[in-house]
Design a protein around this motif. Structure first.
Motif, PDB file in Angstrom:
ATOM      1  N   UNK A 139     -14.573  -4.852  21.937  1.00 22.33           N
ATOM      2  CA  UNK A 139     -13.582  -3.781  22.108  1.00 22.33           C
ATOM      3  C   UNK A 139     -13.359  -3.564  23.599  1.00 22.33           C
ATOM      4  N   UNK A 140     -12.104  -3.462  23.954  1.00 22.47           N
ATOM      5  CA  UNK A 140     -11.739  -3.355  25.367  1.00 22.47           C
ATOM      6  C   UNK A 140     -11.898  -1.966  25.957  1.00 22.47           C
ATOM      7  N   UNK A 141     -11.850  -1.947  27.264  1.00 22.46           N
ATOM      8  CA  UNK A 141     -11.955  -0.703  28.022  1.00 22.46           C
ATOM      9  C   UNK A 141     -10.797   0.222  27.674  1.00 22.46           C
ATOM     10  N   UNK A 142     -11.088   1.503  27.615  1.00 24.93           N
ATOM     11  CA  UNK A 142     -10.065   2.499  27.319  1.00 24.93           C
ATOM     12  C   UNK A 142      -9.877   2.770  25.847  1.00 24.93           C
ATOM     13  N   UNK A 143     -10.554   2.015  25.002  1.00 26.12           N
ATOM     14  CA  UNK A 143     -10.468   2.242  23.561  1.00 26.12           C
ATOM     15  C   UNK A 143     -11.469   3.326  23.153  1.00 26.12           C
ATOM     16  N   UNK A 144     -11.250   3.868  21.961  1.00 24.70           N
ATOM     17  CA  UNK A 144     -12.120   4.910  21.420  1.00 24.70           C
ATOM     18  C   UNK A 144     -12.612   4.466  20.050  1.00 24.70           C
ATOM     19  N   UNK A 145     -13.912   4.591  19.837  1.00 18.15           N
ATOM     20  CA  UNK A 145     -14.529   4.293  18.557  1.00 18.15           C
ATOM     21  C   UNK A 145     -14.990   5.615  17.952  1.00 18.15           C
ATOM     22  N   UNK A 146     -14.378   5.999  16.837  1.00 15.31           N
ATOM     23  CA  UNK A 146     -14.748   7.245  16.163  1.00 15.31           C
ATOM     24  C   UNK A 146     -15.605   6.906  14.955  1.00 15.31           C
ATOM     25  N   UNK A 147     -16.844   7.371  14.982  1.00 16.04           N
ATOM     26  CA  UNK A 147     -17.787   7.184  13.873  1.00 16.04           C
ATOM     27  C   UNK A 147     -17.789   8.498  13.099  1.00 16.04           C
ATOM     28  N   UNK A 148     -17.238   8.464  11.903  1.00 14.35           N
ATOM     29  CA  UNK A 148     -17.079   9.671  11.101  1.00 14.35           C
ATOM     30  C   UNK A 148     -17.982   9.629   9.871  1.00 14.35           C
ATOM     31  N   UNK A 149     -18.902  10.576   9.795  1.00 14.98           N
ATOM     32  CA  UNK A 149     -19.721  10.725   8.601  1.00 14.98           C
ATOM     33  C   UNK A 149     -18.937  11.584   7.606  1.00 14.98           C
ATOM     34  N   UNK A 150     -18.797  11.070   6.397  1.00  7.98           N
ATOM     35  CA  UNK A 150     -17.898  11.710   5.426  1.00  7.98           C
ATOM     36  C   UNK A 150     -18.563  12.715   4.503  1.00  7.98           C
ATOM     37  N   UNK A 151     -19.870  12.771   4.502  1.00 11.53           N
ATOM     38  CA  UNK A 151     -20.551  13.750   3.668  1.00 11.53           C
ATOM     39  C   UNK A 151     -21.678  13.144   2.860  1.00 11.53           C
TER      40      UNK A 151
END
Length: 80
Positions: free
Chosen positions: A60-72
């Motif tokens: 993954x390149x610079x400036x990207x965002x990785x959102x790790x979402x726990x759903x429950x």
């Protein structure tokens, strides 16, 4: 050191806020079953997928965002 920003959230509302805060950036999202105190998800598919996702993040390149979402928790999701 990661070239991307990692954001950890829990639930739909927090996920939406994170997306809004990073508007205009390339976002990668990973949705998993919530983890216990030991750091393990109740979802066996999520446990199996996590190393693959972590390996993919190396590209993954610079400036990207990785959102790790726990759903429950599993009991909550079984009611849907």
């Amino acid at each position: 050191m990661a070239q991307y920003e990692e954001v950890r959230v829990s639930g739909f509302e927090e996920f939406n806020r994170a997306v809004e805060q990073h508007k205009g950036k390339t976002i990668f999202a990973y949705f998993t079953g919530s983890k216990d105190a030991g750091g393990k998800s109740w979802c066996p598919d999520c446990v199996q997928a996590e190393p693959v996702v972590q390996e993919g993040l190396k590209h993954v390149g610079e400036g990207c965002v990785f959102i790790h979402c726990q759903v429950g928790e599993r009991p909550y999701l079984k009611n849907w």
